[in-house]
Design an enzyme around this catalytic site. Sequence first.
Site, PDB file in Angstrom:
ATOM      1  CG  ASP A  40      -2.049   0.974   1.180  1.00  0.00           C
ATOM      2  OD1 ASP A  40      -2.310   1.549   0.111  1.00  0.00           O
ATOM      3  OD2 ASP A  40      -2.684   1.164   2.236  1.00  0.00           O
ATOM      4  CE1 TYR A 134      -3.814  -5.093   7.437  1.00  0.00           C
ATOM      5  CE2 TYR A 134      -5.356  -5.854   5.798  1.00  0.00           C
ATOM      6  CZ  TYR A 134      -4.846  -4.845   6.573  1.00  0.00           C
ATOM      7  OH  TYR A 134      -5.376  -3.578   6.478  1.00  0.00           O
TER       8      TYR A 134
END
Length: 183
Positions: A40, A134
Site C-alpha cells: 500500500d 495481515y
Amino acid sequence: MKTDKNGNILELMTGDITKQRTDAIVNAANGSLLGGGGVDGAIHRAAGKELLTECKQIREEQLKDEKLPTGEAVITSGYNLPAKYVIHTVGPVWKEHHDNQEYLLANCYQNSLELAMQQGVSSIAFPSISTGVYRFPVSLAAKTALKTIIEFLKSYNFGSVVMVLFSEQDYATYEAVLKEKAE
C-alpha cells in the site's frame, strides 16, 4: 506461465508491483484508502500525491467517509505508475474474521477482476493479498488466490494476470500450488 483454452495467461514472478506495465495493478490497501505500509505504501509513494487525493475523494463521495469493507474493491488512476489504473482492495486480517477469511480473500481477487473487466482492462498484476502485516498464511492465500483467478479465467476471455510476489519463498509456495492445480 500458464495459458488456458481462452488464451488467458497466468504468470508468477517475484518483483516490484509498482514497476509492472500491466493495464492495472492491485493495491492490498487498508480500509481507509489513505496509504500505509508494505504494498500500500509503496504504491502510494510511486503513484504520487494525486493518488491520495483521489482516494480521499472516493472516501467522501462513494464511501460516505466510511472504510472500504474487506473483500470489496475500488479503482483509481495510476498517475506516476506505469499502470493506467490501481484497483484497491482490502484483504482480511488473519484470525480477525474467523469463519469466512478464505471467502473474504477470494472476494478481493474476484471483485478486483470484475472491476478490471468493467474498465476494459486486459492485463492486471496482483500482490499476495493479506500475507504481509495481515499475517494470512501464504500457502492458504496462494490456494485461495489461484483458485479464484483460475475459475475467473475459465469463465472469461480476460487476458493476462500476473502474481507479483515479494520473495522467492512466496514464489515457491505459489508455484507449488499452481503445479498442483495443473495436475
